[in-house]
Write an enzyme that holds these catalytic residues in place. Structure first.
Site, PDB file in Angstrom:
ATOM      1  N   MET A 136      -2.398  -0.240  -1.363  1.00 52.20           N
ATOM      2  CA  MET A 136      -1.532  -1.414  -1.326  1.00 52.20           C
ATOM      3  C   MET A 136      -0.238  -1.191  -2.094  1.00 52.20           C
ATOM      4  O   MET A 136      -0.129  -0.270  -2.906  1.00 52.20           O
ATOM      5  CB  MET A 136      -2.266  -2.641  -1.869  1.00 52.20           C
ATOM      6  CG  MET A 136      -2.670  -2.571  -3.318  1.00 52.20           C
ATOM      7  SD  MET A 136      -3.744  -3.956  -3.831  1.00 52.20           S
ATOM      8  CE  MET A 136      -5.270  -3.566  -2.960  1.00 52.20           C
ATOM      9  N   CYS A 137       0.743  -2.038  -1.797  1.00 50.64           N
ATOM     10  CA  CYS A 137       2.036  -2.021  -2.475  1.00 50.64           C
ATOM     11  C   CYS A 137       2.731  -0.681  -2.225  1.00 50.64           C
ATOM     12  O   CYS A 137       2.905  -0.272  -1.087  1.00 50.64           O
ATOM     13  CB  CYS A 137       1.838  -2.320  -3.945  1.00 50.64           C
ATOM     14  SG  CYS A 137       3.360  -2.665  -4.868  1.00 50.64           S
ATOM     15  N   ILE A 138       3.087   0.061  -3.258  1.00 49.80           N
ATOM     16  CA  ILE A 138       3.781   1.339  -3.116  1.00 49.80           C
ATOM     17  C   ILE A 138       2.817   2.492  -2.809  1.00 49.80           C
ATOM     18  O   ILE A 138       3.245   3.558  -2.350  1.00 49.80           O
ATOM     19  CB  ILE A 138       4.604   1.647  -4.387  1.00 49.80           C
ATOM     20  CG1 ILE A 138       5.582   2.811  -4.171  1.00 49.80           C
ATOM     21  CG2 ILE A 138       3.672   1.945  -5.567  1.00 49.80           C
ATOM     22  CD1 ILE A 138       6.678   2.527  -3.170  1.00 49.80           C
ATOM     23  N   PRO A 140       0.801   3.204  -0.352  1.00 47.59           N
ATOM     24  CA  PRO A 140       0.850   3.809   0.976  1.00 47.59           C
ATOM     25  C   PRO A 140       1.974   4.829   1.159  1.00 47.59           C
ATOM     26  O   PRO A 140       1.946   5.600   2.116  1.00 47.59           O
ATOM     27  CB  PRO A 140       1.045   2.607   1.905  1.00 47.59           C
ATOM     28  CG  PRO A 140       0.422   1.467   1.166  1.00 47.59           C
ATOM     29  CD  PRO A 140       0.777   1.724  -0.265  1.00 47.59           C
ATOM     30  N   THR A 191      -1.626  -2.700   2.901  1.00 45.12           N
ATOM     31  CA  THR A 191      -0.958  -4.004   2.875  1.00 45.12           C
ATOM     32  C   THR A 191       0.211  -3.925   1.897  1.00 45.12           C
ATOM     33  O   THR A 191       0.128  -3.207   0.884  1.00 45.12           O
ATOM     34  CB  THR A 191      -1.931  -5.135   2.492  1.00 45.12           C
ATOM     35  OG1 THR A 191      -1.309  -6.413   2.725  1.00 45.12           O
ATOM     36  CG2 THR A 191      -2.342  -5.055   1.033  1.00 45.12           C
TER      37      THR A 191
END
Length: 219
Positions: A136-138, A140, A191
């Site tokens: 999630m967030c950065i 990925p 996400t």
């Protein structure tokens, strides 16, 4: 058989470690779903320490990723070099700049980034075992390095980050905070979380969906 999920943390605090809200929401949803979890962190120094009040880097300060992550885990944390993939059914990485600073050098190297060896080996053990992973967030942004080229993921709608992600070999899909992107082939769920969210309640929707989908993908 009860499920157990590894939650890999990059410290404590959005600017130099794991994002606290994202971590707590992840643990909350796992608990609500009756799933056991274990917080894990590498025993390595932080790349930098940021004063979260002023936003300034404290030049002479030094902190341990493991010790800082232990704050989030209420002390119940396992050093990464003691963790084994076979003890878990899935892996989830909350975001925060610790992912781009402590788990990798993405913050400074962008598309040329490399991943901390322990983090990469642990994650790829789940890939090899065909166990689901949630980022999630950065986090990925490291998908191609962690999972492999051609992986489908999202960091939201940030053109700069998504461009670097694509250059690294991932396929990016734009998404909002309340959405997830599922790569069924690679068993990856992503996400945007606080890459897009402006409120805790917004981040919650996507994170809960991510956790639920990761659990659904467990064989």
């Amino acid at each position: 058989m009860s499920k157990k999920v590894a939650v890999l943390l990059s410290g404590c605090g959005v600017y130099d470690g794991a994002e606290i809200y994202e971590t707590v929401l992840t643990l909350l949803r796992l608990d609500e779903q009756g799933v056991k979890y274990q917080c894990i962190a590498p025993d390595i120094p932080q790349q930098e320490v940021v004063n979260h009040l002023s936003g300034e880097v404290e030049a002479d300060a030094k902190r341990s990723v493991l010790q800082e992550a232990a704050r989030l885990a209420r002390g119940d944390i396992l050093a990464l070099d003691q963790a084994q993939e076979e003890d878990f059914d899935a892996l989830i990485l909350p975001g925060g700049f610790g992912v781009a600073k402590n788990f990798s050098d993405f913050a400074t190297q962008g598309a040329k980034a490399s991943v901390e060896p322990q983090v990469k080996a642990f994650t790829q053990a789940f890939v090899s075992a065909k166990k689901p992973i949630g980022l999630m967030c950065i986090a990925p942004a490291l998908s191609a390095e962690l999972i492999g080229p051609g992986v489908v993921c999202t960091i939201g709608r940030d053109a700069g980050v998504s461009g670097a992600l694509t250059e690294m070999g991932a396929l990016h899909k734009s998404a909002d905070a309340d959405e997830i992107v599922v790569d069924q082939q690679h068993l990856l769920v992503t996400t945007p979380a606080y890459m897009m969210a402006t409120r805790l309640s917004e981040a919650k929707v996507g994170i809960f969906k991510l956790v639920d989908k990761v659990l659904e993908l467990i064989k």
